[in-house]
Scaffold this active site. Structure first.
Site, PDB file in Angstrom:
ATOM      1  N   ASP A 265     -10.914  -8.484   7.835  1.00  0.00           N
ATOM      2  CA  ASP A 265     -12.338  -8.321   7.496  1.00  0.00           C
ATOM      3  C   ASP A 265     -13.034  -9.680   7.470  1.00  0.00           C
ATOM      4  O   ASP A 265     -14.176  -9.816   7.901  1.00  0.00           O
ATOM      5  CB  ASP A 265     -12.497  -7.645   6.127  1.00  0.00           C
ATOM      6  CG  ASP A 265     -12.652  -6.136   6.271  1.00  0.00           C
ATOM      7  OD1 ASP A 265     -12.263  -5.597   7.337  1.00  0.00           O
ATOM      8  OD2 ASP A 265     -13.162  -5.492   5.335  1.00  0.00           O
TER       9      ASP A 265
ATOM     10  N   LYS B 237       3.287 -15.422   1.837  1.00  0.00           N
ATOM     11  CA  LYS B 237       3.156 -16.109   0.542  1.00  0.00           C
ATOM     12  C   LYS B 237       4.583 -16.418   0.100  1.00  0.00           C
ATOM     13  O   LYS B 237       5.048 -15.993  -0.965  1.00  0.00           O
ATOM     14  CB  LYS B 237       2.402 -15.188  -0.434  1.00  0.00           C
ATOM     15  CG  LYS B 237       1.971 -15.826  -1.719  1.00  0.00           C
ATOM     16  CD  LYS B 237       0.834 -16.825  -1.571  1.00  0.00           C
ATOM     17  CE  LYS B 237       0.532 -17.463  -2.921  1.00  0.00           C
ATOM     18  NZ  LYS B 237      -0.360 -18.631  -2.805  1.00  0.00           N
TER      19      LYS B 237
ATOM     20  N   TYR C 102       0.822  -1.216   0.000  1.00  0.00           N
ATOM     21  CA  TYR C 102       0.000   0.000   0.000  1.00  0.00           C
ATOM     22  C   TYR C 102       0.857   1.268   0.000  1.00  0.00           C
ATOM     23  O   TYR C 102       0.368   2.351  -0.299  1.00  0.00           O
ATOM     24  CB  TYR C 102      -0.939   0.032   1.211  1.00  0.00           C
ATOM     25  CG  TYR C 102      -2.045  -1.013   1.169  1.00  0.00           C
ATOM     26  CD1 TYR C 102      -2.231  -1.821   0.056  1.00  0.00           C
ATOM     27  CD2 TYR C 102      -2.908  -1.173   2.238  1.00  0.00           C
ATOM     28  CE1 TYR C 102      -3.236  -2.781   0.021  1.00  0.00           C
ATOM     29  CE2 TYR C 102      -3.925  -2.123   2.213  1.00  0.00           C
ATOM     30  CZ  TYR C 102      -4.074  -2.926   1.110  1.00  0.00           C
ATOM     31  OH  TYR C 102      -5.070  -3.872   1.076  1.00  0.00           O
TER      32      TYR C 102
ATOM     33  N   ASP D 244      -5.347  -6.714   5.818  1.00  0.00           N
ATOM     34  CA  ASP D 244      -6.558  -5.972   5.467  1.00  0.00           C
ATOM     35  C   ASP D 244      -7.672  -6.963   5.144  1.00  0.00           C
ATOM     36  O   ASP D 244      -8.796  -6.882   5.659  1.00  0.00           O
ATOM     37  CB  ASP D 244      -6.222  -5.093   4.238  1.00  0.00           C
ATOM     38  CG  ASP D 244      -7.291  -4.078   3.933  1.00  0.00           C
ATOM     39  OD1 ASP D 244      -8.269  -4.000   4.691  1.00  0.00           O
ATOM     40  OD2 ASP D 244      -7.144  -3.354   2.919  1.00  0.00           O
TER      41      ASP D 244
END
Ligand code: NAD
Length: 357
Positions: A252, A192, A141, A248
């Site tokens: 959620d 990952k 980000y 993120d």
């Protein structure tokens, strides 16, 4: 000892829910003689209306001096047409970056009283208590270079950069190991590492930190598997640590396991444990001003503030116990209403928590 708390109600339902949290904090301040001193300031759309800036200098200055900040929410459709750089959300991002709030702590707790609110079977989620520790100020980000460029072929290409320095990984790792020490002593690092070099380094640093926290059991999981495990068997997790983008998405997902976004608090901390505390939900413009918003996520954010920034574990526990008690009494705002519940307004819910204290 006097400690200063900055209240930032913000927009939409923000002022309604922060007012309830403030009532509760005033009471707990008296009851436990905490020496808290409260101030408030403008942020987001409310600040744009008064000053034309989503984060006025005065607010930033007060935020820098505060021991902790309690924020409602920012944003609303009336500001959606403004340029990206001057939208209400920039107020929030500005606070995060200026205060270097790199560690985002998001618990996903399913109160047994609300087990039927989850979309998963009660036996899969009942008693769920996960803490997701998300890196908040780095990763893809924020990585440079970024943008949309034109290739020689004339085709446009969008690109971003996923980068973490060793020190960025180490400091979020420490927050996560310490959180695990205070809880079930299990930490799962999500990456990952089979595809992305950044996360190969991430895994290496987490392994390195393991030696400093021998009482914590560390495991690693690829993000795709973690997303799957969260809905298959979420109770296997205690603390999860991951980078900004994976965090993120996973936080959620974990939030929805609990059925109501109106119940979930969060904390964003810097290395001095100064923190900004806020509910996980947004400003809910669709119900703003109706007096029906659930104030519990904000009240529980106040409890997290007492625990993580002020070291007042007993006072934090008292708020959490009071919330559990009002749920036991069957009191429900509209978002968590069940067949056997008694519907209450935002203010009535705040009053009930006060009474339970
Ligand atoms: P939202 O979380 O505000 O609302 C989603 C749904 O959940 C709505 O139906 C809303 O009524 C409901 N809801 C949310 N909080 C609730 C509560 N406490 N009690 C009962 N119901 C609740 O998300 P959105 O609709 O996508 O966004 C609305 C605005 O909030 C946008 O401007 C967005 O940018 C902003 N936003 C702000 C933050 C923040 O300040 N941290 C976070 C997310 C979104």
């Amino acid at each position: 000892m006097s400690r200063s708390i900055l209240m930032l109600p913000g927009d939409g339902i923000g002022p309604e829910i922060v007012a309830e949290a403030e009532k509760v904090l005033h009471k707990i301040n008296e009851k436990f003689s905490l020496g808290l001193h409260f101030q408030s300031a403008l942020v987001g759309g409310a600040a744009i209306e008064e000053t034309d800036s989503p984060l006025p200098d005065e607010t930033l200055d007060m935020a820098r001096k505060a021991d902790a900040i309690l924020l409602g929410a920012v944003g609303g459709p009336q500001w959606d047409k403004r340029p990206m750089a001057s939208r209400p959300e920039k107020g929030l991002l500005g606070l995060r970056s200026n205060l270097q709030l790199f560690a985002n702590l998001r618990p996903a707790i399913l109160y047994p009283q609300l087990a039927s609110a989850s979309s998963l079977k009660p036996e899969v989620v009942s008693g769920l208590d996960i803490m997701i520790v998300r890196e908040l100020t780095g990763g893809i980000y924020f990585g440079q270079p970024r943008g949309v460029r034109e290739l020689e072929s004339g085709e446009r290409q969008g690109y971003n950069t996923y980068a973490y320095t060793e020190s960025e990984i180490r400091r979020i790792g420490r927050v996560a190991f310490e959180a695990a020490q205070q809880r079930g002593k299990k930490l799962c690092s999500v990456d990952k590492a089979n595809v992305l070099e950044v996360t190969v380094l991430w895994r290496e640093i987490m392994e390195d930190l393991r030696r400093e926290y021998p009482d914590v059991e560390l495991s690693h999981m690829y993000v795709d598997n973690a997303a799957m495990q969260l809905v298959r068997a979420p109770k296997q997790f205690d603390v999860i640590v991951t980078g900004n983008m994976f965090g993120d998405i996973l936080s959620d997902e974990a939030a929805m396991l609990t059925g109501s976004i109106g119940m979930l608090p969060s904390a964003s901390l810097n290395s001095e444990k100064q923190g900004m505390y806020e509910p996980c939900h947004g400003s809910a413009p669709d119900i703003a001003g109706k007096g029906i918003a659930n104030p519990l996520a904000t009240i529980l954010s106040g409890a997290m503030m007492l625990r993580y920034s002020l070291g007042e574990e007993k006072a934090a526990g008292a708020i959490e116990a009071a919330v559990s008690k009002v749920l036991d009494q069957g009191l429900r705002t509209a978002d968590i209403m069940s067949a056997d519940g008694r519907k209450v307004s935002t203010r009535e819910m705040g009053d009930a928590v006060l009474a339970a204290l």
